[in-house]
Design a protein around this motif. Structure first.
Motif, PDB file in Angstrom:
ATOM      1  N   ALA A  23      -1.108   2.074  -0.535  1.00  0.00           N
ATOM      2  CA  ALA A  23      -1.218   1.352  -1.812  1.00  0.00           C
ATOM      3  C   ALA A  23      -2.496   1.733  -2.557  1.00  0.00           C
ATOM      4  O   ALA A  23      -3.202   0.876  -3.094  1.00  0.00           O
ATOM      5  CB  ALA A  23      -1.121  -0.160  -1.596  1.00  0.00           C
ATOM      6  N   PHE A  24      -2.800   3.029  -2.602  1.00  0.00           N
ATOM      7  CA  PHE A  24      -3.963   3.500  -3.358  1.00  0.00           C
ATOM      8  C   PHE A  24      -3.755   3.250  -4.842  1.00  0.00           C
ATOM      9  O   PHE A  24      -2.647   3.378  -5.363  1.00  0.00           O
ATOM     10  CB  PHE A  24      -4.172   5.004  -3.139  1.00  0.00           C
ATOM     11  CG  PHE A  24      -4.843   5.338  -1.845  1.00  0.00           C
ATOM     12  CD1 PHE A  24      -6.221   5.417  -1.758  1.00  0.00           C
ATOM     13  CD2 PHE A  24      -4.090   5.576  -0.705  1.00  0.00           C
ATOM     14  CE1 PHE A  24      -6.833   5.728  -0.561  1.00  0.00           C
ATOM     15  CE2 PHE A  24      -4.693   5.890   0.499  1.00  0.00           C
ATOM     16  CZ  PHE A  24      -6.070   5.975   0.568  1.00  0.00           C
ATOM     17  N   ASN A  25      -4.850   2.911  -5.518  1.00  0.00           N
ATOM     18  CA  ASN A  25      -4.818   2.744  -6.964  1.00  0.00           C
ATOM     19  C   ASN A  25      -6.152   3.218  -7.526  1.00  0.00           C
ATOM     20  O   ASN A  25      -7.211   2.844  -7.015  1.00  0.00           O
ATOM     21  CB  ASN A  25      -4.574   1.280  -7.344  1.00  0.00           C
ATOM     22  CG  ASN A  25      -4.346   1.113  -8.828  1.00  0.00           C
ATOM     23  OD1 ASN A  25      -3.704   1.936  -9.472  1.00  0.00           O
ATOM     24  ND2 ASN A  25      -4.879   0.041  -9.390  1.00  0.00           N
TER      25      ASN A  25
ATOM     26  N   GLY B 245      -3.838  14.025  10.887  1.00  0.00           N
ATOM     27  CA  GLY B 245      -3.583  13.245   9.686  1.00  0.00           C
ATOM     28  C   GLY B 245      -2.154  13.434   9.243  1.00  0.00           C
ATOM     29  O   GLY B 245      -1.532  14.453   9.520  1.00  0.00           O
ATOM     30  N   GLY B 246      -1.621  12.437   8.546  1.00  0.00           N
ATOM     31  CA  GLY B 246      -0.275  12.554   8.030  1.00  0.00           C
ATOM     32  C   GLY B 246       0.236  11.245   7.500  1.00  0.00           C
ATOM     33  O   GLY B 246      -0.531  10.313   7.248  1.00  0.00           O
ATOM     34  N   VAL B 247       1.544  11.190   7.338  1.00  0.00           N
ATOM     35  CA  VAL B 247       2.221   9.991   6.848  1.00  0.00           C
ATOM     36  C   VAL B 247       3.122   9.481   7.959  1.00  0.00           C
ATOM     37  O   VAL B 247       3.862  10.262   8.572  1.00  0.00           O
ATOM     38  CB  VAL B 247       3.043  10.315   5.579  1.00  0.00           C
ATOM     39  CG1 VAL B 247       3.850   9.113   5.139  1.00  0.00           C
ATOM     40  CG2 VAL B 247       2.125  10.793   4.465  1.00  0.00           C
ATOM     41  N   LEU B 248       3.040   8.172   8.235  1.00  0.00           N
ATOM     42  CA  LEU B 248       3.815   7.553   9.306  1.00  0.00           C
ATOM     43  C   LEU B 248       4.562   6.324   8.789  1.00  0.00           C
ATOM     44  O   LEU B 248       4.032   5.594   7.951  1.00  0.00           O
ATOM     45  CB  LEU B 248       2.895   7.058  10.427  1.00  0.00           C
ATOM     46  CG  LEU B 248       1.993   8.034  11.143  1.00  0.00           C
ATOM     47  CD1 LEU B 248       1.070   7.278  12.089  1.00  0.00           C
ATOM     48  CD2 LEU B 248       2.824   9.046  11.895  1.00  0.00           C
ATOM     49  N   PRO B 249       5.757   6.051   9.321  1.00  0.00           N
ATOM     50  CA  PRO B 249       6.378   4.763   9.048  1.00  0.00           C
ATOM     51  C   PRO B 249       5.685   3.704   9.917  1.00  0.00           C
ATOM     52  O   PRO B 249       5.439   3.935  11.096  1.00  0.00           O
ATOM     53  CB  PRO B 249       7.831   4.961   9.477  1.00  0.00           C
ATOM     54  CG  PRO B 249       7.788   6.080  10.467  1.00  0.00           C
ATOM     55  CD  PRO B 249       6.605   6.933  10.114  1.00  0.00           C
TER      56      PRO B 249
ATOM     57  N   SER C  41       3.427  -1.101   2.785  1.00  0.00           N
ATOM     58  CA  SER C  41       4.447  -0.175   2.293  1.00  0.00           C
ATOM     59  C   SER C  41       5.181   0.391   3.510  1.00  0.00           C
ATOM     60  O   SER C  41       4.648   0.371   4.617  1.00  0.00           O
ATOM     61  CB  SER C  41       3.806   0.945   1.466  1.00  0.00           C
ATOM     62  OG  SER C  41       2.923   1.707   2.262  1.00  0.00           O
ATOM     63  N   PRO C  42       6.400   0.904   3.335  1.00  0.00           N
ATOM     64  CA  PRO C  42       7.166   1.398   4.492  1.00  0.00           C
ATOM     65  C   PRO C  42       6.494   2.553   5.232  1.00  0.00           C
ATOM     66  O   PRO C  42       6.632   2.683   6.438  1.00  0.00           O
ATOM     67  CB  PRO C  42       8.486   1.850   3.883  1.00  0.00           C
ATOM     68  CG  PRO C  42       8.581   1.152   2.572  1.00  0.00           C
ATOM     69  CD  PRO C  42       7.172   0.936   2.103  1.00  0.00           C
TER      70      PRO C  42
END
Length: 190
Positions: free
Chosen positions: A159-161, A40-44, A50-51
């Protein structure tokens, strides 16, 4: 996986892996769950809403689930109807995935819960909205939420809200989780 087992597994996983946070997750986010072959993580991601996006990538045949999640105090949401939304995309989601949200009241885990297992995300699909809507009990103390992937594939979300919505907004949740007794009832017929 039954909802009761999944709620318990998420709770245990949070405690067991809170220190196993991937280096690139923002503050407040963690990865947990029994699946050992998921990253798991954050990817471009080019072309995403979103970027950068949150990503769960599980090897084919992965056993169990993995989740990227947050846990917060429920004071601002207790006694209200709450909606979690996000944009999601999937690539070869073999079993299923979805957004999830759970309210706990003191020691009672899962007083409100929805993990989309009754409307699962499967296969490969482009960016689309997803949501869960729950009535949060007035005595709720914590709110946990995120997205999960069971089995192999890749699920991405951004884009969680999290917002309070009008009472007329339809709920998606399965309601309170049935807590099983810890001891059997009478073993002799009456």
């Amino acid at each position: 996986m039954k909802a009761t087992a999944l709620v318990a597994a998420i709770g245990v996983g949070v405690l067991a892996t809170a220190l196993a946070k991937p280096a690139n997750l923002p503050d407040g986010w963690l990865q947990t769950g029994p699946a050992k072959t998921c990253e798991g993580g954050v990817l471009p991601v080019s072309g995403a809403p979103s970027p950068k996006v949150f990503s769960l990538d599980c090897k084919p045949g992965s056993d169990g689930f993995s989740t990227l999640m947050q846990q917060i105090g429920a004071a601002d949401y207790a006694g209200k109807r709450v909606r979690l939304t996000a944009q999601v995309s999937g690539n070869q989601v073999a079993s299923w995935g979805g957004l999830w949200m759970r309210a706990d009241s003191g020691q009672r885990v899962g007083t409100a819960f929805d993990n989309m297992n009754d409307r699962p995300l499967r296969g490969s699909f482009a960016w689309q909205p997803a949501q869960v809507v729950l009535d949060i009990p007035a005595d709720a103390t914590t709110l946990s939420f995120g997205f999960l992937l069971t089995g192999g594939g890749q699920l991405q979300a951004t884009a969680f809200n999290l917002e309070v919505v009008p009472a007329g907004t339809p709920v998606t949740g399965q309601g309170p989780i049935q807590v099983l007794p810890t001891r059997p009832n009478s073993m002799t017929p009456p």
